[in-house]
Scaffold this motif. Structure first.
Motif, PDB file in Angstrom:
ATOM      1  N   ASP A  42      44.880  48.527  26.643  1.00  0.00           N
ATOM      2  CA  ASP A  42      44.324  50.606  27.978  1.00  0.00           C
ATOM      3  C   ASP A  42      43.484  51.620  26.886  1.00  0.00           C
ATOM      4  OD1 ASP A  42      46.356  50.124  29.814  1.00  0.00           O
ATOM      5  OD2 ASP A  42      47.921  50.490  28.046  1.00  0.00           O
ATOM      6  N   ALA A  43      42.289  50.985  25.923  1.00  0.00           N
ATOM      7  CA  ALA A  43      41.396  51.452  25.722  1.00  0.00           C
ATOM      8  C   ALA A  43      40.943  51.971  26.562  1.00  0.00           C
ATOM      9  CB  ALA A  43      40.552  50.894  24.945  1.00  0.00           C
ATOM     10  N   GLU A  44      39.868  53.668  25.642  1.00  0.00           N
ATOM     11  CA  GLU A  44      39.302  54.452  26.509  1.00  0.00           C
ATOM     12  C   GLU A  44      38.177  54.956  25.849  1.00  0.00           C
ATOM     13  OE1 GLU A  44      41.782  58.028  27.194  1.00  0.00           O
ATOM     14  OE2 GLU A  44      44.020  57.251  27.788  1.00  0.00           O
ATOM     15  N   THR A  45      37.797  54.454  24.852  1.00  0.00           N
ATOM     16  CA  THR A  45      36.941  54.654  24.058  1.00  0.00           C
ATOM     17  C   THR A  45      36.219  53.323  23.656  1.00  0.00           C
ATOM     18  OG1 THR A  45      37.638  56.621  23.371  1.00  0.00           O
ATOM     19  CG2 THR A  45      35.569  55.546  22.722  1.00  0.00           C
ATOM     20  N   ILE A  46      35.097  52.954  23.829  1.00  0.00           N
ATOM     21  CA  ILE A  46      34.736  51.405  23.262  1.00  0.00           C
ATOM     22  C   ILE A  46      33.572  52.099  22.959  1.00  0.00           C
ATOM     23  CG2 ILE A  46      33.330  51.229  25.305  1.00  0.00           C
ATOM     24  CD1 ILE A  46      33.846  48.151  24.687  1.00  0.00           C
ATOM     25  N   ILE A  47      33.069  51.009  21.104  1.00  0.00           N
ATOM     26  CA  ILE A  47      31.898  51.609  20.171  1.00  0.00           C
ATOM     27  C   ILE A  47      30.891  50.312  19.919  1.00  0.00           C
ATOM     28  CG2 ILE A  47      31.238  52.384  18.128  1.00  0.00           C
ATOM     29  CD1 ILE A  47      33.701  53.404  17.573  1.00  0.00           C
ATOM     30  N   CYS A  48      29.925  49.823  20.815  1.00  0.00           N
ATOM     31  CA  CYS A  48      29.326  48.626  20.936  1.00  0.00           C
ATOM     32  C   CYS A  48      27.976  48.758  21.247  1.00  0.00           C
ATOM     33  CB  CYS A  48      30.032  48.517  22.388  1.00  0.00           C
ATOM     34  SG  CYS A  48      28.922  49.759  23.872  1.00  0.00           S
TER      35      CYS A  48
END
Length: 564
Positions: free
Chosen positions: A122-128
């Motif tokens: 349920d991740a709401e943020t991704i740093i990619c």
């Protein structure tokens, strides 16, 4: 479990304590403490970029404040999909600083794997990384993602490297533009716009989950092992106690093990930050690049996987490089062949020891002694505060010394459980004891041996065959660079032994020669009946040979033949 049931303790050198007092703190506190003690000491060296501990902490504070401003709340899951680079360190500590739970995501994931992990957590943020942004965009609408924060290698490179790197990406048709819109952000810009106001890490108790580390385990889709601040702090302190000759503020650690794997996260990042060591970061394993980094930056510690050491000792120009700075290497993720261990120690003059662990144990539970007695072909002794026993996999009763059974582990590094999977947690955790799924044995000295995964044991004609034993013999052959043994379907024997072999450059070998060689060293029923020579073997992101992939291939071939 009393001392009489821990025969390994009598082999501890006096410098290693039987038990450790672990501070009740957030993992983020390790960086704050180190930056306070060694503000001007180099924390990171990366492709010409250098950061001191104070500069690193300032970037962490700035990014943590930016994440707060964007609405990231304590307990929320933040996916980090980056290779080893300064931004991966900043993103990790900034997320923990504000009480978020990190989800380590492999940048090599395909869209199906990425979608599963983002939805399961349920991740709401991704740093990619900018280069994986197309994959993220393709799955974004099928997930709960609200914020996509993008960074690129060029963002941290000094001039003119940053400019040349961008030019190369454009030339290769790999340059990615960040979309405009309220959900997309540049990590570099967020850090630049925010003041590095110090923060006190958001932390309630040692049972707070710090990390969801996904593991394939033994069943189907990957599941998230919930690793708490206590788990990760404990394992960091245990490894530091084991490496007792390492001096705070004086070591350099070669950082090629990926941070998105818990083995790299703990033995590399946590260890280095805690010991105020300089991390020499490398985004991927390339033997030539690694040899150049060792000669140039002189690392003292090099945690790795067997395939990395194999790649180095078989490099055609290995004799040209000076590896003498290396004092100790911890090898994990797969069995370490004795020949590889001896060859690398001869080349570097340092110690290469085998250890053992699991994602579910943060990950290290056992290791051979670095500066003392080593027992070849063993995973060594349990770390301080780590209880271990070998049980009958059917009855759960402890077996006698020297008998094979399932390895169970209990200790402060053992996970809280699997994320949103109470039934699977119950199946592997009972009274704090973790069922590892590994078949092993303990000798009278308290040294442990891993014979194989429960599911990897080959049963041919009623005999139990442990692939590792056959592989050790194959690795002794001077023409063989890599080997893996699997059980493949057989109409008469049920299963039979198949060996997949990669030869050293310029070497030749036939199936008959392999059989003759093995006949001199193994019981007849253990000899590989089928030998396949390959140019390379399938591997995981930490260089572990994927036995499962080869077995699945063999099963498909068998079914195909039967159908015809």
């Amino acid at each position: 479990m009393g001392a009489e049931n821990k025969p390994w303790l009598k082999h501890y050198p006096k410098q290693i304590p039987e038990s450790i007092e672990y501070p009740d703190i957030s993992i983020a506190q390790l960086l704050i403490d180190t930056a306070k003690d060694f503000p001007n000491h180099e924390a990171i060296i990366f492709m010409g970029k250098r950061l001191t501990f104070q500069q690193l902490l300032d970037q962490v504070y700035s990014f943590a404040n930016a994440l707060k401003r964007l609405g990231v709340k304590p307990g929320e899951r933040v996916s980090i999909m980056l290779p080893n680079c300064p931004q991966a360190v900043v993103a990790y500590y900034a997320s923990l600083m504000i009480g978020a739970i990190v989800v380590q995501t492999n940048p090599l994931y395909m869209e199906r794997e990425l979608e599963h992990q983002l939805n399961d957590s349920d991740a709401e943020t991704i740093i990619c990384l900018d280069l994986v942004l197309p994959k993220v965009l393709n799955v974004k609408e099928k997930t709960k993602l609200q914020r996509v924060i993008v960074t690129g290698i060029a963002d941290v490179l000094p001039f003119p490297k940053n400019w040349l790197y961008k030019l190369k990406l454009m030339k290769d048709g790999m340059k990615v533009e960040i979309p405009t819109g309220p959900e997309f952000y540049s990590m570099k810009q967020l850090i630049a716009e925010e003041v590095p106001t110090p923060l006190k890490p958001v932390y309630h108790s040692k049972d707070d989950v710090a990390l969801l580390q996904y593991t394939g385990g033994t069943t189907g889709l990957s599941k998230g092992a919930m690793l708490t601040h206590r788990n990760l702090i404990s394992n960091t302190y245990q490894i530091t106690a084991w490496t007792y000759k390492a001096k705070r503020g004086q070591e350099k650690v070669l950082g090629v093990l990926p941070f998105f794997h818990v083995y790299g996260l703990t033995t590399l990042m946590h260890f280095a930050i805690h010991l105020a060591s300089t991390m020499i970061l490398v985004p991927r394993f390339d033997a030539t690049m690694i040899l150049k980094e060792i000669e140039k930056h002189r690392p003292t510690y090099f945690p790795g996987a067997p395939t990395m050491y194999i790649g180095l000792i078989n490099h055609p120009d290995i004799g040209r490089y000076d590896l003498s700075s290396i004092e100790a290497c911890l090898s994990g993720s797969a069995p370490l062949p004795v020949e590889v261990q001896e060859a690398f120690e001869k080349l570097s003059g340092g110690k290469l020891i085998e250890g053992y662990g699991l994602t579910e144990t943060s990950p290290v539970t056992h290791a051979n002694l670095i500066y003392d007695r080593v027992k070849h072909s063993t995973i060594g002794l349990p770390l301080p505060d780590t209880e271990c026993r070998i049980v009958n996999p059917d009855t759960g009763e402890e077996v006698s010394v020297g008998e094979a059974g399932e390895l169970q582990i209990r200790g402060p590094q053992v996970m809280k459980g699997y994320w949103k999977r109470p039934e699977e947690t119950k199946a592997v955790l009972k009274d704090g004891w973790l069922n590892t799924g590994d078949i092993g044995k303990m000798d009278e000295d308290g040294y442990f041996y891993i014979l194989d995964r429960k599911k990897d044991v080959i049963i041919a004609g009623g005999y139990n065959i442990y692939p590792r034993e056959v592989e050790e013999v194959l690795y002794e052959h001077p023409a063989i660079q890599e080997a893996v043994v699997v059980g493949v379907p057989h109409e008469y024997r049920g299963e039979t032994v198949k060996a997949y072999i990669v030869l050293k450059e310029g070497q030749k070998l036939t199936e008959k020669e392999v059989e003759k060689y093995c006949r001199e060293k193994l019981a007849a029923y253990k000899i590989p009946r089928i030998v396949e020579f390959r140019k390379e073997l399938p591997k995981s992101n930490v260089g572990k040979i994927l036995r499962r992939v080869l077995r699945e291939e063999a099963v498909r071939e068998f079914k195909k033949k039967k159908a015809n």
